[in-house]
Structures are given as C-alpha cells and as structure tokens.
Design a protein around this motif. Structure first.
Motif, short mmCIF file in Angstrom:
data_model
loop_
_atom_site.label_atom_id
_atom_site.label_comp_id
_atom_site.label_asym_id
_atom_site.label_seq_id
_atom_site.Cartn_x
_atom_site.Cartn_y
_atom_site.Cartn_z
N THR A 1 40.90 -7.25 2.21
CA THR A 1 41.93 -6.75 3.12
C THR A 1 42.03 -5.23 3.05
O THR A 1 42.15 -4.54 4.07
CB THR A 1 43.29 -7.39 2.80
OG1 THR A 1 43.20 -8.81 2.96
CG2 THR A 1 44.36 -6.86 3.73
N LEU A 2 42.00 -4.67 1.83
CA LEU A 2 42.05 -3.22 1.68
C LEU A 2 40.85 -2.55 2.34
O LEU A 2 40.99 -1.54 3.04
CB LEU A 2 42.09 -2.86 0.20
CG LEU A 2 43.39 -3.20 -0.54
CD1 LEU A 2 43.22 -2.97 -2.05
CD2 LEU A 2 44.55 -2.35 -0.01
N ILE A 3 39.66 -3.14 2.16
CA ILE A 3 38.46 -2.55 2.76
C ILE A 3 38.52 -2.63 4.28
O ILE A 3 38.25 -1.66 4.99
CB ILE A 3 37.19 -3.27 2.23
CG1 ILE A 3 37.03 -3.03 0.74
CG2 ILE A 3 35.95 -2.79 2.98
CD1 ILE A 3 35.87 -3.80 0.12
N SER A 4 38.85 -3.83 4.80
CA SER A 4 38.87 -4.02 6.26
C SER A 4 39.97 -3.19 6.92
O SER A 4 39.79 -2.67 8.02
CB SER A 4 39.04 -5.50 6.60
OG SER A 4 40.26 -6.00 6.05
N LEU A 5 41.10 -3.05 6.25
CA LEU A 5 42.20 -2.26 6.82
C LEU A 5 41.82 -0.79 6.89
O LEU A 5 42.02 -0.13 7.92
CB LEU A 5 43.47 -2.46 5.99
CG LEU A 5 44.75 -1.81 6.55
CD1 LEU A 5 45.07 -2.37 7.93
CD2 LEU A 5 45.92 -2.04 5.60
N CYS A 6 41.27 -0.27 5.79
CA CYS A 6 40.83 1.14 5.80
C CYS A 6 39.71 1.35 6.81
O CYS A 6 39.69 2.34 7.55
CB CYS A 6 40.37 1.55 4.41
SG CYS A 6 41.69 1.63 3.17
N GLY A 7 38.76 0.40 6.87
CA GLY A 7 37.67 0.51 7.84
C GLY A 7 38.16 0.43 9.26
O GLY A 7 37.66 1.14 10.15
N GLY A 8 39.17 -0.42 9.50
CA GLY A 8 39.73 -0.51 10.85
C GLY A 8 40.42 0.76 11.29
O GLY A 8 40.25 1.21 12.42
N VAL A 9 41.20 1.36 10.38
CA VAL A 9 41.91 2.60 10.72
C VAL A 9 40.93 3.74 10.99
O VAL A 9 41.01 4.43 12.01
CB VAL A 9 42.89 2.99 9.59
CG1 VAL A 9 43.48 4.37 9.84
CG2 VAL A 9 44.01 1.96 9.47
N LEU A 10 39.98 3.93 10.06
CA LEU A 10 39.00 5.00 10.24
C LEU A 10 38.11 4.74 11.46
O LEU A 10 37.77 5.67 12.20
CB LEU A 10 38.14 5.13 8.98
CG LEU A 10 38.88 5.57 7.71
CD1 LEU A 10 37.93 5.56 6.52
CD2 LEU A 10 39.48 6.96 7.89
N GLY B 1 43.80 -5.72 13.60
CA GLY B 1 43.99 -7.15 13.41
C GLY B 1 42.67 -7.91 13.32
O GLY B 1 42.48 -8.75 12.43
N LEU B 2 41.75 -7.60 14.24
CA LEU B 2 40.46 -8.29 14.22
C LEU B 2 39.63 -7.89 13.01
O LEU B 2 38.89 -8.71 12.46
CB LEU B 2 39.70 -7.97 15.52
CG LEU B 2 40.30 -8.56 16.80
CD1 LEU B 2 39.52 -8.09 18.03
CD2 LEU B 2 40.32 -10.08 16.74
N SER B 3 39.75 -6.63 12.59
CA SER B 3 39.01 -6.17 11.42
C SER B 3 39.47 -6.92 10.17
O SER B 3 38.65 -7.43 9.40
CB SER B 3 39.20 -4.66 11.24
OG SER B 3 38.53 -4.20 10.10
#
Length: 378
Positions: free
Chosen positions: A306-315, A350-352
């Motif tokens: 979740t931490l990886i996907s959230l950071c990746g989604g924002v960036l 959300g999708l990320s």
C-alpha cells in the motif's frame, strides 16, 4: 514497534525491489494520466472550435415541393403545405439542450420589407447570442435596440448609407446605428434588427430559422428530427467534424492503452510480489515462530504494498499531468495547461492501491501464508 514501522524498515532494506515496484506504478499511472489529460485537452479544443465555426445544425420550416415537367422540360416548382416554426420552439430546445448536447441556440426571423426604391431583407436576431455563435461578425457602431437597425457592408456601399443615417422601411423611418463589416456572405446585404422590430416589419410571428451548435451534430440532428417532425433538420458539414473523428480515435486508443498498461502493471506487481514472498520465506518463518499470526504477516505485506502503490500513484499522477504540459507544444503543437483534476487523481490513486492489494491477496500468496505452509528456517 508497530507493523507499519516494520513495513517501512523492510522497504528500506530492500531498496532495489522497492524502487522497481515504485517505478512500475509511476510509469503506468503517469502514462495513463497523460493520455487522459491529452484526450480532455483535445475535446476542449474541439468544443472551442465548434463554437468558433458557428452553427452546425439548422432547423427550417418543413414544406412539400411539387416539381413541374412538360415534355421532359423541368420548370420551377412550387412549395405547398408550408409549416411554421412555433415561437416557443426555442424554449423547448433550451430545455432539452443538455440531453442533446446543444451549446448554442440562435433563432432568426427573416422577411422582406419595402423602401422608397428597393426591397430589403429584414433579419431579426438576438445579438448577444448571435455574436457568441458567429465571432466573425464585427459591427462598427452599436447594437440596435427596438426601432433601430444595422446593415451589411454591401448594402451600406450600394445605398451610400452610414452610421447616423436613416432608412425608410414600410413607410416608417429607422435610424441606422451600426454597420456590419464585410463577411462575404448574405449578411453583407441584410438589414439586422431586434425580434420585436423584425416582427413588426415582416408581420411574422414564427421563426424563419433556428441555428444550433451541438457537440455531436450527427446524433443531435437525428434526435431532433424525431423530436420536431414538423421541421426540417439539416446538419452542416464542417472541417471540425473531421477533428471529432480524430479525437474519438485517440480517446479509444488511450482507453485501450491504459487498460493494457493496467493489466501489465498488475502482472508485474504480482510476479514481483510473489518472488519477494519466496525470497522472504525464512523471515516469515521467524515471524511465525515468535508469535506472529497469519493475519499479522498478511497485514504487514499489505502495508508494504500500500505504501509503495500510494507513493507511486501520487508521483505518477503528478508526472502524468506535467508531461503533457512539457511535451504538448513539441509533439502535438498545443499548449496544455497544468491542471489538478480531483476525479482523475482519485481514480489514479484508488486503482494503483487496488492493483497492489490484489497482487497480495491473490490465491497463490494467501496459500503461502496458510498455517503450516511456511516453517521456520535456520
């Protein structure tokens, strides 16, 4: 120490795998957001072009035409059963504008009037609406009020009229308050005025023509033909309609590309996460040995992804919105403004996150976390 702290430490220790997963999310999200932003920009440009090109649908009274022919020689026919456009038709169209995709409605009253020596074509319009739909109309002077007129450049030159002159129509004198610059069309020889004055001069209480601007003229024209069968609905061919097809093709390409990227991303994350679990069998076995339950380990893995996907989604979202701004003038020859779109951002994040969670919750991974499936090693 909480599970979140442990998850952060695990991500720091596995920098290369964390960076790979983060880069995967960034690339997929940024490309999808960039395509979405470009599609939106192209649609906005198309809508702007539709407004600049004026009307793309014309509604006129329906009339039956009878053609005469004698011995193979055709002669001008006659119109009969001429139906009128009710004066409240513009209100009905305005109420249905949203459903039909109509962005502009410009009714017109057209009729003849007599002067001292010549006959004149009277055109009654709503000037604010007409000028918004036809930006190529440029008027010297001021817009007419009731009882005032403006004329086309050709008529002004022919009759040697200028602002401040008067024109006699049907025995009454009307002050000339403006002259429309030459357009090369029928406007150059027309007399323009308000609806009230036009009705007084022509004696007509119905619309002669209604011009519409629609985002999808083909679909709007088809629906209007059924909605008002007493009228003739004509779609005007415009160069901008070719752009509509190009935009639709690009939108379809963007959708397909985004779906393929999403599927590819889920597979990459799934394979990478699966490999990560296999490599961490000893670590997971130790955690189980010291009292961690299956749900604790599953929660730990979910926090990491979740931490990886959230950071990746924002960036990825920020990069996706920035790329069209930087590359738009070079590749598409269009200036794309940087805009933060809340719905697009929410969908991207959300999708990320969902893709990351699904990769962990897959059957293969949950089976590996089943009791007895992982035993302490070392």
């Amino acid at each position: 120490m909480t599970l979140t702290d442990i998850a952060l430490q695990n991500l720091r220790r596995r920098k290369s795998k964390t960076a790979f997963l983060l880069l995967t999310f960034i690339v997929i999200v940024s490309v999808s957001v960039s395509l979405t932003a470009l599609t939106k920009t192209m649609r906005d440009e198309l809508q702007k072009s539709l407004s600049q090109y004026g009307a793309n649908i014309v509604i006129t009274p329906q009339a039956e035409h009878f053609t005469l022919s004698y011995g193979g020689l055709s002669v001008p026919g006659v119109n009969y059963e001429l139906k009128h456009l009710d004066k409240d038709l513009d209100s009905k169209l305005a109420n249905a504008a949203t459903d039909l995709g109509i962005t502009g409605i410009a009714p017109t009253i057209i009729g003849p009037a007599s002067g001292f020596k010549n006959h004149y074509l009277i055109i009654g319009v709503d000037f604010p609406t007409e000028l918004n739909m036809k930006p190529w109309w440029h008027i010297q002077g001021q817009l007419p009020k009731d009882g005032e007129i403006i004329i086309g450049a050709g008529l002004a030159q022919r009759d040697q009229l200028s602002i401040g002159s008067t024109l006699s129509l049907n025995g009454q004198t009307y002050p000339l308050v403006g002259v429309m610059q030459e357009t090369g069309g029928s406007e150059d020889n027309g007399v323009f005025t308000t609806f009230k004055t036009a009705r007084s001069l022509t004696g007509s209480d119905s619309w002669s023509m209604i011009e519409l601007n629609a985002s999808q003229p083909d679909k709007a024209a088809a629906r209007l033909s059924k909605l008002i069968p007493q009228a003739k609905v004509s779609e005007l061919s415009q160069l901008v309609q070719g752009t509509q097809e190009s935009v639709d093709r690009f939108a379809n390409f963007s959708l397909i590309a985004s779906l393929l990227l999403g599927i590819t991303g889920i597979l990459i994350v799934f394979v990478t996460t699966t490999g990560n679990i296999n490599d961490r069998s000893a670590e997971i076995g130790i955690l189980r040995a010291i009292g961690f339950r299956r749900r604790h380990i599953l929660s730990l893995l979910l926090r990491e992804i979740t931490l990886i996907s959230l950071c990746g989604g924002v960036l990825g979202y920020l990069l996706g919105e920035l790329l069209p701004t930087l590359l738009g003038p070079v590749i598409f020859h269009k200036n794309v403004a940087f805009q933060v779109q809340p719905l697009t951002a929410l969908a991207a994040l959300g999708l990320s996150v969902l893709a990351g969670i699904l990769s962990v919750l897959s059957g293969k991974l949950t089976n590996r976390l089943a009791p007895g499936s992982i035993t302490p090693q070392g």
